[in-house]
Every structure is written in structure tokens, then in C-alpha cells.
Design a protein around this motif. Sequence first.
Motif, PDB file in Angstrom:
ATOM      1  N   LEU A  68      33.530  46.405  54.932  1.00 41.56           N
ATOM      2  CA  LEU A  68      33.684  47.618  54.135  1.00 41.56           C
ATOM      3  C   LEU A  68      32.343  48.301  53.881  1.00 41.56           C
ATOM      4  CD1 LEU A  68      36.160  46.136  51.500  1.00 41.56           C
ATOM      5  CD2 LEU A  68      36.727  47.539  53.492  1.00 41.56           C
ATOM      6  N   PRO A  69      32.289  49.631  53.821  1.00 38.39           N
ATOM      7  CA  PRO A  69      33.417  50.560  53.932  1.00 38.39           C
ATOM      8  C   PRO A  69      33.781  50.910  55.379  1.00 38.39           C
ATOM      9  CG  PRO A  69      31.421  51.789  53.522  1.00 38.39           C
ATOM     10  CD  PRO A  69      31.044  50.324  53.505  1.00 38.39           C
ATOM     11  N   ASP A  70      32.992  50.455  56.348  1.00 38.26           N
ATOM     12  CA  ASP A  70      33.248  50.745  57.754  1.00 38.26           C
ATOM     13  C   ASP A  70      32.718  49.592  58.596  1.00 38.26           C
ATOM     14  OD1 ASP A  70      30.544  51.144  57.359  1.00 38.26           O
ATOM     15  OD2 ASP A  70      30.594  53.287  57.700  1.00 38.26           O
ATOM     16  N   ARG A  71      32.993  49.624  59.893  1.00 34.42           N
ATOM     17  CA  ARG A  71      32.569  48.515  60.758  1.00 34.42           C
ATOM     18  C   ARG A  71      31.138  48.707  61.234  1.00 34.42           C
ATOM     19  NH1 ARG A  71      37.788  49.984  62.933  1.00 34.42           N
ATOM     20  NH2 ARG A  71      39.368  48.553  62.147  1.00 34.42           N
ATOM     21  N   ILE A  72      30.948  49.716  62.104  1.00 37.90           N
ATOM     22  CA  ILE A  72      29.636  49.950  62.704  1.00 37.90           C
ATOM     23  C   ILE A  72      29.263  51.412  62.494  1.00 37.90           C
ATOM     24  CG2 ILE A  72      28.255  49.859  64.802  1.00 37.90           C
ATOM     25  CD1 ILE A  72      30.237  47.838  65.940  1.00 37.90           C
ATOM     26  N   ARG A  73      28.059  51.640  61.993  1.00 41.69           N
ATOM     27  CA  ARG A  73      27.549  52.996  61.849  1.00 41.69           C
ATOM     28  C   ARG A  73      26.301  53.119  62.716  1.00 41.69           C
ATOM     29  NH1 ARG A  73      27.796  57.283  58.169  1.00 41.69           N
ATOM     30  NH2 ARG A  73      29.961  56.606  57.963  1.00 41.69           N
ATOM     31  N   GLY A  74      26.276  54.139  63.563  1.00 37.65           N
ATOM     32  CA  GLY A  74      25.141  54.362  64.442  1.00 37.65           C
ATOM     33  C   GLY A  74      25.516  54.159  65.896  1.00 37.65           C
ATOM     34  N   ASP A  75      24.559  54.351  66.775  1.00 40.58           N
ATOM     35  CA  ASP A  75      24.789  54.238  68.210  1.00 40.58           C
ATOM     36  C   ASP A  75      24.687  52.788  68.667  1.00 40.58           C
ATOM     37  OD1 ASP A  75      25.068  56.989  68.442  1.00 40.58           O
ATOM     38  OD2 ASP A  75      22.909  57.277  68.721  1.00 40.58           O
TER      39      ASP A  75
ATOM     40  N   ILE B  27      26.979  51.695  50.765  1.00 40.25           N
ATOM     41  CA  ILE B  27      26.854  53.041  51.327  1.00 40.25           C
ATOM     42  C   ILE B  27      27.489  53.118  52.702  1.00 40.25           C
ATOM     43  CG2 ILE B  27      25.239  54.826  52.085  1.00 40.25           C
ATOM     44  CD1 ILE B  27      23.298  53.806  49.930  1.00 40.25           C
ATOM     45  N   SER B  28      26.999  52.350  53.682  1.00 39.35           N
ATOM     46  CA  SER B  28      27.519  52.467  55.044  1.00 39.35           C
ATOM     47  C   SER B  28      27.142  51.241  55.877  1.00 39.35           C
ATOM     48  CB  SER B  28      26.939  53.728  55.700  1.00 39.35           C
ATOM     49  OG  SER B  28      27.500  53.925  56.963  1.00 39.35           O
ATOM     50  N   GLY B  29      27.936  51.025  56.940  1.00 39.46           N
ATOM     51  CA  GLY B  29      27.663  49.925  57.850  1.00 39.46           C
ATOM     52  C   GLY B  29      28.079  48.584  57.290  1.00 39.46           C
ATOM     53  N   GLY B  30      29.366  48.415  57.031  1.00 40.94           N
ATOM     54  CA  GLY B  30      29.839  47.148  56.477  1.00 40.94           C
ATOM     55  C   GLY B  30      29.468  45.961  57.344  1.00 40.94           C
TER      56      GLY B  30
ATOM     57  N   SER C 106      24.884  44.497  50.984  1.00 41.69           N
ATOM     58  CA  SER C 106      23.697  45.344  50.832  1.00 41.69           C
ATOM     59  C   SER C 106      24.145  46.788  50.676  1.00 41.69           C
ATOM     60  CB  SER C 106      22.746  45.212  52.022  1.00 41.69           C
ATOM     61  OG  SER C 106      23.297  45.854  53.157  1.00 41.69           O
ATOM     62  N   ASP C 107      23.197  47.683  50.419  1.00 44.41           N
ATOM     63  CA  ASP C 107      23.518  49.110  50.379  1.00 44.41           C
ATOM     64  C   ASP C 107      23.914  49.605  51.765  1.00 44.41           C
ATOM     65  OD1 ASP C 107      23.270  49.592  47.712  1.00 44.41           O
ATOM     66  OD2 ASP C 107      21.340  50.607  47.820  1.00 44.41           O
ATOM     67  N   THR C 108      23.134  49.219  52.785  1.00 45.15           N
ATOM     68  CA  THR C 108      23.346  49.706  54.146  1.00 45.15           C
ATOM     69  C   THR C 108      23.215  48.547  55.126  1.00 45.15           C
ATOM     70  OG1 THR C 108      22.281  51.784  53.478  1.00 45.15           O
ATOM     71  CG2 THR C 108      22.615  51.446  55.825  1.00 45.15           C
ATOM     72  N   GLY C 109      24.186  48.451  56.054  1.00 44.23           N
ATOM     73  CA  GLY C 109      24.142  47.371  57.030  1.00 44.23           C
ATOM     74  C   GLY C 109      24.292  46.005  56.392  1.00 44.23           C
ATOM     75  N   ALA C 110      25.457  45.753  55.803  1.00 39.74           N
ATOM     76  CA  ALA C 110      25.645  44.501  55.051  1.00 39.74           C
ATOM     77  C   ALA C 110      25.496  43.270  55.931  1.00 39.74           C
ATOM     78  CB  ALA C 110      27.010  44.494  54.371  1.00 39.74           C
TER      79      ALA C 110
END
Length: 201
Positions: A125-132, A102-105, A75-79
Motif C-alpha cells: 500500500l498504497p501502490d505496488r511500484i512507482r517509477g520506471d 506517500i508512494s511505492g508500497g 516508510s514515507d516512500t518506497g516501503a
Amino acid sequence: VVVCTGYETADTIINGFTITGGASSWGGGIFCRKSSPTFTNCIITDNMAAERGGGTYLHLADPTFNGCTWTSNISDTGAGLYSALSYPVLTGCSFADNSAFISGGAIYAVLGGLTIADPDLCHNLPDRIRGDWTDAGGNSMLDECEVCSGDLGTVDGVIDQLDVLALLELWGTDDEAADIDGDGVVGIGDLLTMLTSWGPC
């Protein structure tokens, strides 16, 4: 694939399902709003969302996930999982090979309170966890996924009947991947070792 929008409680139990092939703007595999079901030993794989939550989208939802696996969601965000204004609890879950543009692989969390215990996260990808989020301990976060011994059929991080069938096809050979116990031949020892590792690994 799975929609929970009818104020489901923890008594709604979804156990042992493979949730796959879903496509939506939000929540390709699972869409939960104003509900709190329990997901146990589920595999959420190969789902996509154009915007949020390829595998799972949560909004005003407090579900529990026990021993679930998210793989190859997009997805774009939070795959893997997108959580907004929600308080989900994830215990013993794994996220592998999920991709967000975008973010939140693996996970994207905005507002609310996400709690994670004993997770395995690798190659998201591109990262593991985004957010609190609240770290309840036992984290394993790797850039690359470790190869799961005995994962022969569909290499998906889960030992199941597909892997047993693949092993049986190689029975009596010296195939290195199927020779799990390392005795030089694919046989009963490898099958028994595989059965002791049944499920997500």
C-alpha cells in the motif's frame, strides 16, 4: 541493519539472512551506496525508514537480489525498496504487506534502471511500484496475498522451522490449517508436504 558503502562487488554475498528491526531516515533494513553486493534468499521484514526505503535504500548501487522477500516494511516512500540512480536486478523476489505513507508500497524507483523477473507482489500500500522499471517477465501482482499452505507459525510467506514447530504442536489433531494434505488428521503427510514447500512461497 546492513550497510554496504565500501564499493562492495557481486563477490560480497549475503545469503539466507533475516534482516529485521532496522530504523533509519533512509534504508532501515539495508543501505547500499556505491556498492553492488549479492543478496540471496534473504528476508527483509519489519524495518522502517522515516523518509525512504523502509526495507532497502539504494543510491548509485547495482546489487543483485535472488529469491529475497520483503514483508511488513514501512516508510514515507518506497516501503519495501527505494532505488535512486541505481541498476539493481531482482529475480524471484516477493513483496507483501509493505506500507508507504506517500508512494511505492513495494518499490519506488527514480532514475537508473531497475530490472525485475518473476516477482510476486501482493497487498502493498498504497501502490505496488512507482517509477520506471524493466519487466523481465513472470509477474504476479495481486491486491491480496494468497494464503501459503503450511505457513502456520509466523504467517510471513515463508515455510521454515517456526512452521514445523507449529505443526508439531498440532500433531494428531484435526486442525484445518495444519491438515495440509486434507486427510483429517495432522501427521507425517502434512510434515512431508510442508518440507517440500520449504522457503519462500
